[in-house]
Design a protein around this motif. Structure first.
Motif, PDB file in Angstrom:
ATOM      1  N   VAL A 149      -6.531   1.622  -8.413  1.00 15.38           N
ATOM      2  CA  VAL A 149      -7.999   0.470  -7.783  1.00 15.38           C
ATOM      3  C   VAL A 149      -7.340  -0.152  -6.512  1.00 15.38           C
ATOM      4  CG1 VAL A 149      -9.413  -1.299  -8.134  1.00 15.38           C
ATOM      5  CG2 VAL A 149      -8.225   0.323 -10.086  1.00 15.38           C
ATOM      6  N   ASN A 150      -8.251  -0.248  -5.266  1.00 19.00           N
ATOM      7  CA  ASN A 150      -8.385  -0.761  -4.044  1.00 19.00           C
ATOM      8  C   ASN A 150      -8.747  -2.046  -4.078  1.00 19.00           C
ATOM      9  OD1 ASN A 150      -7.174  -1.650  -1.177  1.00 19.00           O
ATOM     10  ND2 ASN A 150      -9.198  -0.491  -0.435  1.00 19.00           N
ATOM     11  N   ARG A 206     -14.121  -1.610  -0.861  1.00 19.39           N
ATOM     12  CA  ARG A 206     -14.917  -1.124  -0.017  1.00 19.39           C
ATOM     13  C   ARG A 206     -16.242  -0.503   0.157  1.00 19.39           C
ATOM     14  NH1 ARG A 206     -10.938   1.715   3.725  1.00 19.39           N
ATOM     15  NH2 ARG A 206     -10.992   2.965   1.434  1.00 19.39           N
ATOM     16  N   ASP A 207     -16.288   0.515  -1.216  1.00 19.42           N
ATOM     17  CA  ASP A 207     -17.945   0.704  -1.750  1.00 19.42           C
ATOM     18  C   ASP A 207     -18.638  -0.162  -2.204  1.00 19.42           C
ATOM     19  OD1 ASP A 207     -16.457   3.262  -1.375  1.00 19.42           O
ATOM     20  OD2 ASP A 207     -15.867   4.062  -3.552  1.00 19.42           O
ATOM     21  N   THR A 219       0.870  -1.269  -0.334  1.00 24.53           N
ATOM     22  CA  THR A 219       0.018   0.343  -0.356  1.00 24.53           C
ATOM     23  C   THR A 219       1.019   1.194   0.054  1.00 24.53           C
ATOM     24  OG1 THR A 219      -1.536  -1.079   1.053  1.00 24.53           O
ATOM     25  CG2 THR A 219      -2.113   0.964   1.254  1.00 24.53           C
ATOM     26  N   GLU A 233      -6.124   8.239  -1.845  1.00 25.24           N
ATOM     27  CA  GLU A 233      -6.995   8.543  -2.631  1.00 25.24           C
ATOM     28  C   GLU A 233      -8.114   7.088  -3.357  1.00 25.24           C
ATOM     29  OE1 GLU A 233     -11.298   9.148  -1.759  1.00 25.24           O
ATOM     30  OE2 GLU A 233      -9.632   9.990  -0.529  1.00 25.24           O
ATOM     31  N   PRO A 234      -8.169   6.359  -3.780  1.00 23.78           N
ATOM     32  CA  PRO A 234      -8.929   5.312  -4.752  1.00 23.78           C
ATOM     33  C   PRO A 234      -9.194   5.005  -5.906  1.00 23.78           C
ATOM     34  CG  PRO A 234      -9.763   4.213  -2.714  1.00 23.78           C
ATOM     35  CD  PRO A 234      -9.011   5.744  -2.426  1.00 23.78           C
ATOM     36  N   ASP A 285     -12.872   1.617  -5.483  1.00 26.18           N
ATOM     37  CA  ASP A 285     -12.777   1.020  -4.227  1.00 26.18           C
ATOM     38  C   ASP A 285     -14.068  -0.335  -3.218  1.00 26.18           C
ATOM     39  OD1 ASP A 285     -11.720   0.112  -1.013  1.00 26.18           O
ATOM     40  OD2 ASP A 285     -11.613   2.046  -0.344  1.00 26.18           O
ATOM     41  N   ASP A 308      -3.676  -2.226  -5.840  1.00 29.59           N
ATOM     42  CA  ASP A 308      -3.429  -2.714  -4.568  1.00 29.59           C
ATOM     43  C   ASP A 308      -4.117  -3.952  -4.123  1.00 29.59           C
ATOM     44  OD1 ASP A 308      -2.217  -2.464  -2.058  1.00 29.59           O
ATOM     45  OD2 ASP A 308      -2.733  -0.970  -1.385  1.00 29.59           O
TER      46      ASP A 308
END
Length: 351
Positions: free
Chosen positions: A45-46, A63-64, A25, A57-58, A61, A114
């Motif tokens: 891109v995470n 997680r979204d 990261t 700041e991806p 993400d 990532d």
């Protein structure tokens, strides 16, 4: 970050992978910052659903769209199982991610992905292969394998890292760059020497006890020399930004090798398809031959009308011959019985 797009090279996709805590990261954040100073636009891109905070700041993400804790509770999974399940669910929408990346291709120079901290979750799962292959189908894609240098100072640990990197490269069929990440002021010179000179590595191995693991590591390091010749390796510091020029050069070099990897993979796929078709044709001919043999056997075993008539005539003839023989034996037995009676009558009685 500037949005100027360079027309000298096509958009490159970098998949950052490595062991937990190796600095993936931090490297993504440093790479984006360094490329922005070169007027190169990066798209981040995470794919780690379990990460709490990230220093960048991806643009996309995971997680979204997926909540790691909810997945863990809903499916009653442990930490690694929840990460894998979240990645599997995200892979079902990989076509939408690829379409989004393709729509940004004209404005972006580099896509940086990532991956989760647990390297095996991404590299050895079906979802990881699907994501990597889907991105590679649209862009020149390379693997950045991050090595935590302080944890690789021992020869056994170093060889384990290199074996893992080799297995990932051949599994995903993508060019790979080994990134030696400096930490705690630990130099990476030893790793460079071990990669380029087996004698130096062998001297380090001789300092260890000659047990099974050391002998195995020495043998594996000797076998890995061919792998060392086909990969790029660079030393960087994700924390300070040292060596980023060398890393960018390795990325561009690996991107140029991407086409050869694709051609080799297509060649292997064609050979496998040809071998599979040949096996299927052989199996069909074998089954056809078996069917012919069965038909021939059936024809041979099945009596014709002529053979039936011959068999019946033979049985009738044998019945006549048997009946005649029985009658002859009965006549002979009657003659024998008459002679026996005559002999008994003429025999003098006992005194």
């Amino acid at each position: 970050m500037t949005t100027t797009h360079s027309n000298t090279t096509s958009t490159i996709a970098c998949l950052v992978i490595g062991m937990a805590g190796s600095g993936k990261t931090t490297l993504v954040q440093r790479l984006a910052a360094e490329l922005s100073t070169r007027d190169l636009c990066t798209y981040l891109v995470n794919l780690d659903p379990a990460v709490i905070q990230i220093p960048y700041e991806p643009n996309v993400d995971i997680r979204d769209t997926l909540n790691y804790k909810d997945v863990q509770v809903e499916f009653q999974l442990g930490p690694n199982g929840a990460i894998l399940t979240a990645l599997n669910l995200f892979a079902t929408r990989i076509d939408q991610l690829v379409e989004l990346l393709e729509s940004r291709e004209e404005q972006v120079d580099t896509f940086v992905v990532d991956t989760p901290g647990q390297v095996e979750v991404f590299t050895w799962s079906s979802s990881g292969s699907i994501i990597a292959e889907s991105i590679a189908s649209s862009f020149p894609t390379i693997l950045l394998y991050v090595v935590d240098t302080p944890r690789a100072t021992k020869p056994l640990t170093f060889v384990s890292n290199m074996i893992y990197a080799c297995s990932i490269m051949y599994r995903m069929q993508l060019p790979l760059v080994v990134v030696l990440n400096k930490k705690d002021l630990v130099s990476t010179e030893f790793a460079q020497q071990w990669l380029n000179d087996f004698d130096t590595f062998d001297e380090a191995m001789q300092q260890l006890e000659g047990d099974y693991s050391s002998n195995l590591a020495r043998s594996m390091a000797l076998a890995m020399e061919e792998f060392y010749r086909v990969i790029s390796c660079c030393s960087i510091s994700a924390a300070t930004g040292e060596g980023m020029d060398e890393l960018w050069n390795c990325i561009q070099k690996a991107a140029k090798e991407f086409s050869s990897f694709r051609n080799e993979k297509n060649h292997i796929s064609m050979k496998q398809e040809a071998a599979s078709s040949e096996m299927q044709s052989q199996g069909a001919s074998s089954s056809q031959e078996t069917s012919r043999q069965r038909i021939a056997k059936k024809l041979i075993c099945q009596p014709t009308e002529q053979s039936k008539q011959i068999t019946q005539d033979t049985f009738l003839q044998r019945d006549v011959e048997t009946t005649s023989l029985v009658e002859q034996m009965n006549e002979e037995e009657e003659e024998y019985q008459a002679l026996l009676n005559q002999f008994s009558t003429s025999w003098p009685s006992s005194q």
